[in-house]
Motif scaffolding. Sequence first.
Motif: not given
Length: 144
Positions: A44-54
Amino acid sequence: MNKYATEEVALHNNLQDLWIIIHGNVYDLTLFLPEHPGGEEVLLALAGQDGTECFESIGHSDEAKQLREKFKIGEITNQRSAAQSQITSAVQSETTSADAITADINKSTVNGEDPQKGNISLQVFTYVAIIMYAVIFYYYYHFM
């Protein structure tokens, strides 16, 4: 393969519709949300975003990377259509006060300021005041 702009992916940012970008690919993780071993909150914290780094910093297993591919729905493109621009404008115009607070915290962090600095100063002031009160109280009742 479907192509999506980052602004379009940003619209899919809730429990009922959750997309994430990883290495330029778009994944619809809505159905995977309850199964995620790290918990729903992480996604949910990364929803709609680029989560590559995480995603990379966690060190996912090869099995997790293979499983991820089941949810791939497309790729990111840098092209923006007029409709996407209108959608982006609508989303940006509905920024809530919570988003503004988050932006202020992130801005402070980026500028090298500690967002909790005010809280620490208040705590230090409180501790010093308590110590001073204790010393005054001790001297007043001890020598009077």
